[in-house]
Write a protein that holds these residues in place. Sequence first.
Motif, PDB file in Angstrom:
ATOM      1  N   CYS A  16       0.828  -1.205   0.000  1.00 38.71           N
ATOM      2  CA  CYS A  16       0.000   0.000   0.000  1.00 38.71           C
ATOM      3  C   CYS A  16       0.872   1.269   0.000  1.00 38.71           C
ATOM      4  CB  CYS A  16      -0.912  -0.014   1.233  1.00 38.71           C
ATOM      5  SG  CYS A  16      -1.999   1.429   1.335  1.00 38.71           S
ATOM      6  N   CYS A  64      -5.416   0.397   2.352  1.00 35.67           N
ATOM      7  CA  CYS A  64      -6.293   1.571   2.365  1.00 35.67           C
ATOM      8  C   CYS A  64      -7.443   1.368   1.384  1.00 35.67           C
ATOM      9  CB  CYS A  64      -5.508   2.835   2.021  1.00 35.67           C
ATOM     10  SG  CYS A  64      -5.124   2.998   0.259  1.00 35.67           S
ATOM     11  N   ASP A  65      -7.232   0.481   0.427  1.00 33.14           N
ATOM     12  CA  ASP A  65      -8.224   0.154  -0.612  1.00 33.14           C
ATOM     13  C   ASP A  65      -8.521   1.316  -1.555  1.00 33.14           C
ATOM     14  OD1 ASP A  65      -8.319  -2.378   0.311  1.00 33.14           O
ATOM     15  OD2 ASP A  65     -10.366  -2.302   1.080  1.00 33.14           O
ATOM     16  N   CYS A 106      -5.669   3.657  -2.696  1.00 36.97           N
ATOM     17  CA  CYS A 106      -4.510   4.070  -3.497  1.00 36.97           C
ATOM     18  C   CYS A 106      -4.448   3.229  -4.772  1.00 36.97           C
ATOM     19  CB  CYS A 106      -3.217   3.941  -2.697  1.00 36.97           C
ATOM     20  SG  CYS A 106      -2.678   2.253  -2.436  1.00 36.97           S
ATOM     21  N   CYS A 158      -3.467  -0.567  -4.121  1.00 35.82           N
ATOM     22  CA  CYS A 158      -4.560  -1.392  -3.575  1.00 35.82           C
ATOM     23  C   CYS A 158      -5.589  -1.702  -4.659  1.00 35.82           C
ATOM     24  CB  CYS A 158      -5.233  -0.684  -2.398  1.00 35.82           C
ATOM     25  SG  CYS A 158      -4.253  -0.719  -0.880  1.00 35.82           S
TER      26      CYS A 158
HETATM   27 ZN   LIG Z   1      -3.467   1.414  -0.455  1.00 34.19          ZN
END
Ligand SMILES: [Zn+2]
Length: 330
Positions: free
Chosen positions: A52, A65-66, A68, A71
């Motif tokens: 990440c 973080c889902d 960036c 991710c």
């Molecule tokens: Zn991320």
Amino acid sequence: MSFAKLIGNERNKQILQRLLSRGRIASTLIFAGPDGVGKRQFALTFAKAANCLHAPANGFATDSCDECAVCQRIDADAHGDVTTLRPDGQYIKIAQTRHLAEEVYTRPREGRQRFFIIDEAERLREEAANSLLKTLEEPPPTSTLILLTARPDALLQTIRSRAQRISFTALTIPEMETFLTVNYPRPKPDTQLIARVTGGRIGQATAIDLSVYRQARRTLIELLELLAGGQNRVRLLKAAEFLGKKEREEFEQELDLLTTLLRDLLLLASGQTPDAIVNIDAADRLQPLAAKIGLPRVLAWSEKFHELRHNLRININRQIALEAALLSLA
Ligand SMILES: [Zn+2]
């Protein structure tokens, strides 16, 4: 999905996050547990966290973080450092593990840590497993292998001894309800039903089509009501014909559903509250039915049905077997 959003298998989450916070990721992990309990999802989240962009200056992030670019690309299966190896046909073949070996010794292409996820690792052919074993002996610290398997005991002992094993279990009903409420919001009766029908397996919970399920269930409850009435031979034979003509897979699903309905009726007939049953949203229909059939008859039906399933395994003509069974129940 981030660790924060994943529900269930909390201890495994802690183990993986501890590896990340120490900044030293084990080179080989085995994620063992039944199909559909989230092994693959955990592996992906682990890989995302390790790569990440929101990592602290000198270490790994402990969660994805889902959001960036990294991710998102890992989620889309489009990141050069996260590779999944799946059986080519029935097995994982030696050509695949040889190629993997070359890759494992290559530096990360774009991220910090390479991940090689081996799906259905129990399908490694022996020669492929042996070639993988050499790879596991001394992989570079920037490569991590994760073997996913529902049958860890089918892996070579020599592979097992070189890996850290992490065991996964199905979610409990409350855990599954929380998971669905957070990630796949639906009306409450739907959430409750999915959590119960799928036995705590996330894979199935995200794939189930409730309208198909409820339609099939309606037909079977009607059949059980017919049986409870005790007559109407013609309609029973029609039901047997209808069910017997289905394709094998669909037919098996109907039998599973009928097994669940009979278990629900058994629970209700023995005085349990509707909370205890799987088809909680159909309780108002199942409760009077259970009362009408009565405990002794539900027990007898369950036994007969068990016998029917056994016979169907050896009997080719499903329709005839079903007819005989239904008529004997009525
Ligand atoms: Zn991320």
